[in-house]
Each structure stands twice: as C-alpha cells, then as structure tokens.
Design an enzyme around this catalytic site. Structure first.
Site, PDB file in Angstrom:
ATOM      1  N   ASP A  25       0.901  -1.079  -0.010  1.00 38.50           N
ATOM      2  CA  ASP A  25       0.005   0.009   0.142  1.00 38.50           C
ATOM      3  C   ASP A  25       1.096   1.252   0.129  1.00 38.50           C
ATOM      4  OD1 ASP A  25      -1.709   2.102   0.420  1.00 38.50           O
ATOM      5  OD2 ASP A  25      -2.721   1.198   2.129  1.00 38.50           O
ATOM      6  N   TYR A  85      -9.345  15.179 -10.167  1.00 39.31           N
ATOM      7  CA  TYR A  85      -8.096  14.300 -10.651  1.00 39.31           C
ATOM      8  C   TYR A  85      -7.162  15.273 -11.239  1.00 39.31           C
ATOM      9  CZ  TYR A  85      -5.845  11.061 -14.010  1.00 39.31           C
ATOM     10  OH  TYR A  85      -5.026  10.431 -14.801  1.00 39.31           O
TER      11      TYR A  85
HETATM   12  P1  NAD Z   1      -5.482   1.852 -13.113  1.00 38.96           P
HETATM   13  O1  NAD Z   1      -6.476   2.173 -12.491  1.00 38.96           O
HETATM   14  O2  NAD Z   1      -5.543   0.941 -14.061  1.00 38.96           O
HETATM   15  O3  NAD Z   1      -4.091   1.116 -12.126  1.00 38.96           O
HETATM   16  C1  NAD Z   1      -3.691   1.622 -10.861  1.00 38.96           C
HETATM   17  C2  NAD Z   1      -3.096   0.852  -9.877  1.00 38.96           C
HETATM   18  O4  NAD Z   1      -2.721   1.194  -8.719  1.00 38.96           O
HETATM   19  C3  NAD Z   1      -4.408  -0.370  -9.725  1.00 38.96           C
HETATM   20  O5  NAD Z   1      -3.804  -1.544 -10.045  1.00 38.96           O
HETATM   21  C4  NAD Z   1      -4.538  -0.228  -8.465  1.00 38.96           C
HETATM   22  O6  NAD Z   1      -5.035  -1.389  -7.550  1.00 38.96           O
HETATM   23  C5  NAD Z   1      -3.231   0.274  -7.795  1.00 38.96           C
HETATM   24  N1  NAD Z   1      -3.437   1.125  -6.570  1.00 38.96           N
HETATM   25  C6  NAD Z   1      -4.364   2.049  -6.141  1.00 38.96           C
HETATM   26  N2  NAD Z   1      -4.481   2.162  -4.704  1.00 38.96           N
HETATM   27  C7  NAD Z   1      -3.041   1.852  -4.399  1.00 38.96           C
HETATM   28  C8  NAD Z   1      -2.406   2.002  -3.242  1.00 38.96           C
HETATM   29  N3  NAD Z   1      -2.768   2.706  -2.076  1.00 38.96           N
HETATM   30  N4  NAD Z   1      -1.363   1.144  -3.324  1.00 38.96           N
HETATM   31  C9  NAD Z   1      -0.486   0.483  -4.017  1.00 38.96           C
HETATM   32  N5  NAD Z   1      -1.336   0.220  -5.427  1.00 38.96           N
HETATM   33  C10 NAD Z   1      -2.604   1.044  -5.276  1.00 38.96           C
HETATM   34  O7  NAD Z   1      -4.684   3.057 -13.638  1.00 38.96           O
HETATM   35  P2  NAD Z   1      -3.640   3.221 -14.890  1.00 38.96           P
HETATM   36  O8  NAD Z   1      -4.534   3.526 -15.885  1.00 38.96           O
HETATM   37  O9  NAD Z   1      -2.672   2.234 -15.061  1.00 38.96           O
HETATM   38  O10 NAD Z   1      -3.050   4.596 -14.653  1.00 38.96           O
HETATM   39  C11 NAD Z   1      -1.352   4.636 -13.969  1.00 38.96           C
HETATM   40  C12 NAD Z   1      -1.154   6.142 -13.697  1.00 38.96           C
HETATM   41  O11 NAD Z   1      -1.233   6.737 -15.012  1.00 38.96           O
HETATM   42  C13 NAD Z   1      -2.138   7.105 -12.924  1.00 38.96           C
HETATM   43  O12 NAD Z   1      -1.392   7.942 -12.470  1.00 38.96           O
HETATM   44  C14 NAD Z   1      -3.096   7.708 -13.838  1.00 38.96           C
HETATM   45  O13 NAD Z   1      -3.723   8.722 -13.543  1.00 38.96           O
HETATM   46  C15 NAD Z   1      -2.074   7.897 -15.137  1.00 38.96           C
HETATM   47  N6  NAD Z   1      -2.966   8.116 -16.259  1.00 38.96           N
HETATM   48  C16 NAD Z   1      -3.673   7.067 -16.973  1.00 38.96           C
HETATM   49  C17 NAD Z   1      -4.299   7.388 -18.053  1.00 38.96           C
HETATM   50  C18 NAD Z   1      -5.091   6.398 -18.973  1.00 38.96           C
HETATM   51  O14 NAD Z   1      -5.686   6.525 -19.859  1.00 38.96           O
HETATM   52  N7  NAD Z   1      -5.052   4.897 -18.302  1.00 38.96           N
HETATM   53  C19 NAD Z   1      -4.152   8.435 -18.823  1.00 38.96           C
HETATM   54  C20 NAD Z   1      -3.208   9.574 -18.138  1.00 38.96           C
HETATM   55  C21 NAD Z   1      -2.842   9.345 -17.108  1.00 38.96           C
HETATM   56  N1  SER Z   2      -7.574   8.320 -19.165  1.00 41.70           N
HETATM   57  C1  SER Z   2      -7.623   9.356 -18.160  1.00 41.70           C
HETATM   58  C2  SER Z   2      -8.949   9.389 -17.593  1.00 41.70           C
HETATM   59  O1  SER Z   2      -9.678   9.492 -18.360  1.00 41.70           O
HETATM   60  C3  SER Z   2      -6.840  10.605 -18.457  1.00 41.70           C
HETATM   61  O2  SER Z   2      -5.913  10.877 -17.357  1.00 41.70           O
HETATM   62  O3  SER Z   2      -9.132   9.945 -16.308  1.00 41.70           O
END
Ligand code: NAD
Ligand code: SER
Length: 330
Positions: free
Chosen positions: A64, A154
């Site tokens: 965590d 966010y």
């Molecule tokens: P996701 O929600 O798929 O994965 C996040 C992971 O973090 C999950 O597996 C969750 O279990 C884990 N998590 C949550 N709380 C936790 C904690 N307290 N300790 C440890 N693990 C924890 O998100 P993602 O899409 O893989 O995004 C990853 C990063 O990229 C994030 O910072 C997100 O803001 C950023 N991002 C994602 C996108 C997108 O389109 N996927 C776009 C822009 C930015």
């Molecule tokens: N894919 C992400 C969202 O929609 C962009 O940060 O939150």
C-alpha cells in the site's frame, strides 16, 4: 554494477519498483521494463493481487503506497534504485469520491518523493494527464505552456503533483520525470475508471456483441494514445540523458485524436455490422472540459518523441490482438 543489455550498450544496473503494477499501464510497463532490465530487477507491487500476465515474469510484493513506513522498508530491503509510481484514482472515479482521490493521488507522490530524496534514488517516474487542462485551455493543439485551470479533482491533483515533482527536482535534485498521458487504449489490461475508457470498451463490445453504447456524445473529440506508444514514450523519457529533460513539471504527449463516431466508423471497416449508440452520462462534462488535441512539440524537441500509431493502425492492431486472444481462449 554494470550489465550488458540486449541493445548492445553497457548500462548501469538498476533495481526498479513499479507501484500500481496490476493496473492498465502497470502490467505492460512492468513487462517492458523486465525485458530491458531483467525480470528479477523489476519488482511489481500493488494493493490488489498480482495480475495474471505478470505471474512468473519477476518478483511481486503486496504494497500500500499510502503506508510510507512499509514503502520505505521495501525500497531499502529490495535495494531499489528507481520507482515508477502508477497508483492513482482516475478522473471518473475521482468525481465520485473527491477526498479519496485527492488523498491517494497526492500522498502517494509525496511519500515516494520523500523516500527518493532520502535514499538518493537515481530516478522516479510519475504520470500526469491531459486532465490538468480545463475549459479555459485551448481546445485544439493545446500547448505545453498555456492557461491551466482544471475542474476535476483528478486534474487538480495531477497539476499540483506536477509542481511537487518540479519542487523536489529544483530543491533536492530528485530526478523525477513525468508525461501528461492522453487517454490510453490497450488490449492486455483493463482501464481503471477514466473518462476515456469508452475507447477501450468499444473494442470489446464490437468483438463480442457488434454493438456499443458510448457514455460520451458522438462528436466528443479527445486526445488518445495506443499503449505501445505510451510505453515507448515512458521508456524513452526515462532513458534520455538528464540534461535533455528541460520540462520538470510534466511533458505534453500526443498520439491521435478522435470522437466516438470516428472510432465507430474505423471499427466498421473491420466489423461491417457494428452499431454505435450514445447515452452520455456524468463523464460528458469531464470530457467537455478537456482539450480535443495536444501539441507535444516540446517532447519532440527535447528527447525526440514521435508517435507511431494513428487511429487506423491502432484499430487494426487492437482487433487483431483481441481476435488472437479470443482464439487462444478456446
Ligand atoms: P489503473 O487504475 O488501471 O491502475 C492503478 C493501480 O494502482 C491499480 O492496480 C490499483 O490497484 C493500484 N493502487 C491503487 N491504490 C493503491 C495503493 N494505495 N497502493 C498501491 N497500489 C494502489 O490506472 P492506470 O490507467 O494504469 O494509470 C496509471 C497512472 O497513469 C495513473 O497515475 C493515472 O493517473 C495515469 N494516467 C492514466 C491514463 C490512462 O488512460 N490509463 C491517462 C493519463 C494518466
Ligand atoms: N484516461 C484518463 C482518464 O480518463 C486521463 O487521465 O481519467
């Protein structure tokens, strides 16, 4: 201390911790990092269980990120030199519980930056998002430096996080790097509660039912990127010499821009009977606050970024891979 890598260069041996490794980006980024650094040198961690695709490819610890003491212990115990922090609550889920999103998105970053400073980690990666931009930012080709007034919790947390990254770099010399990802589209792991998730759901629905109801209006253009481009951008940013990284908040990053109707038309070239309906919900307001497209010329200038996938190439690749995985399931 130095290892021979497959691309025939000598590189410093690193031990990497990926936090949030079971998420949409985490799974693919962990697998890509394991190819470069070796499975044993990339420790995957998450609050939830290890993703099936990671099993057997390297170490996994349950962690965590909010528990700073345990995080610190793991970083020391595992001799970690770099951290990729991917744990976060995304835009749509964040609007359902703003205090939770703010708390996780901010405190996780501060925990990692503090430990990075104390343990003199060589590098930290933390993603920001196009969600930093708000209704007052330019809609088309939104530049790196412009009006930034986010209206989602966010987006606010990402913008504040960018300045914490810059602060730890300027004040303590922590080499933390960041990208403002657009909406990411992938077939290996599912998205986790974002406004751009429709662009992943649409492929699964097209394959399974030949129809999809979008939660965004048909003409909603948003910046998007195919996961292989996002992974390559992340690795290229992290491998660039420090003097090339001129933006220490977060870099704009661009792949493509399309609307539900445009991706529906592209899918129809492969699945002729595909039917698209729309039923906008609360996520429409979030999408309407974001730019339609992004200018990432600063990333191109500084460290040579260039995307490979456009809408047509990404659609063909997504459907081919979804077909292949359906075939292998039986
Ligand atoms: P996701 O929600 O798929 O994965 C996040 C992971 O973090 C999950 O597996 C969750 O279990 C884990 N998590 C949550 N709380 C936790 C904690 N307290 N300790 C440890 N693990 C924890 O998100 P993602 O899409 O893989 O995004 C990853 C990063 O990229 C994030 O910072 C997100 O803001 C950023 N991002 C994602 C996108 C997108 O389109 N996927 C776009 C822009 C930015
Ligand atoms: N894919 C992400 C969202 O929609 C962009 O940060 O939150």
């Amino acid at each position: 201390m130095f290892a021979y890598s497959t691309n025939r260069t000598y590189m410093k041996k690193e031990k990497i911790l990926v936090i949030g490794a079971s998420g949409q980006i985490g799974v693919e980024l962990t697998l890509a990092l394991r190819k470069i650094y070796g499975g044993a040198n990339v420790v995957a961690s998450d609050l939830r269980e290890e993703n099936e695709l990671l099993k057997g490819s390297g170490p996994y610890v349950s962690l965590d990120v909010m528990n700073k003491e345990m995080l610190h212990v793991q970083i020391i115990r595992q001799n970690i030199t770099q951290v990729y922090l991917l744990a976060a609550i995304l835009s749509a889920t964040g609007e359902k519980n703003p205090p939770l999103a703010w708390n996780l998105n901010m405190q996780s970053l501060l925990n990692v930056l503090d430990i990075a400073k104390e343990e003199k980690l060589t590098k930290v990666y933390w993603p920001s998002s196009i969600a930093v931009f708000g209704p007052t930012s330019p809609k088309n080709e939104c530049p790196q430096y412009t009006i930034i007034e986010p209206t989602t919790v966010y987006g606010i947390s990402k913008y504040a996080g960018e300045f914490w990254c810059n602060y730890y770099y300027q004040r303590y010399g922590v080499d933390v790097r960041s990208l403002r990802y657009p909406g990411l589209i992938s077939y290996k792991s599912s998205p986790g509660g974002g406004t751009t998730d429709y662009a992943v759901e649409i492929f699964h629905a097209a394959k399974e039912k030949q129809k999809y109801t979008s939660f965004l209006r048909e003409d909603t253009h948003l910046p998007m990127m195919y996961m292989p481009d996002a992974i390559r951008a992340t690795i290229e940013l992290m491998e660039a010499p420090a003097e090339k990284i001129k933006v220490r908040t977060s870099y704009n990053l661009s792949g493509m821009s399309f609307s539900p109707i445009e991706i529906g038309d592209e899918i129809r070239k492969h699945i002729p009977g595909f039917q698209l309906d729309v039923k906008p919900d609360y996520r429409q307001q979030i999408a309407d606050s974001w730019p339609k497209s992004i200018d990432d010329s600063k990333a191109s200038e500084d460290w040579g970024w260039k995307p490979e996938f456009d809408l047509a190439k990404m659609t063909a690749d997504m459907l081919m891979n979804l077909n292949a995985s359906a075939g292998s399931e039986g």
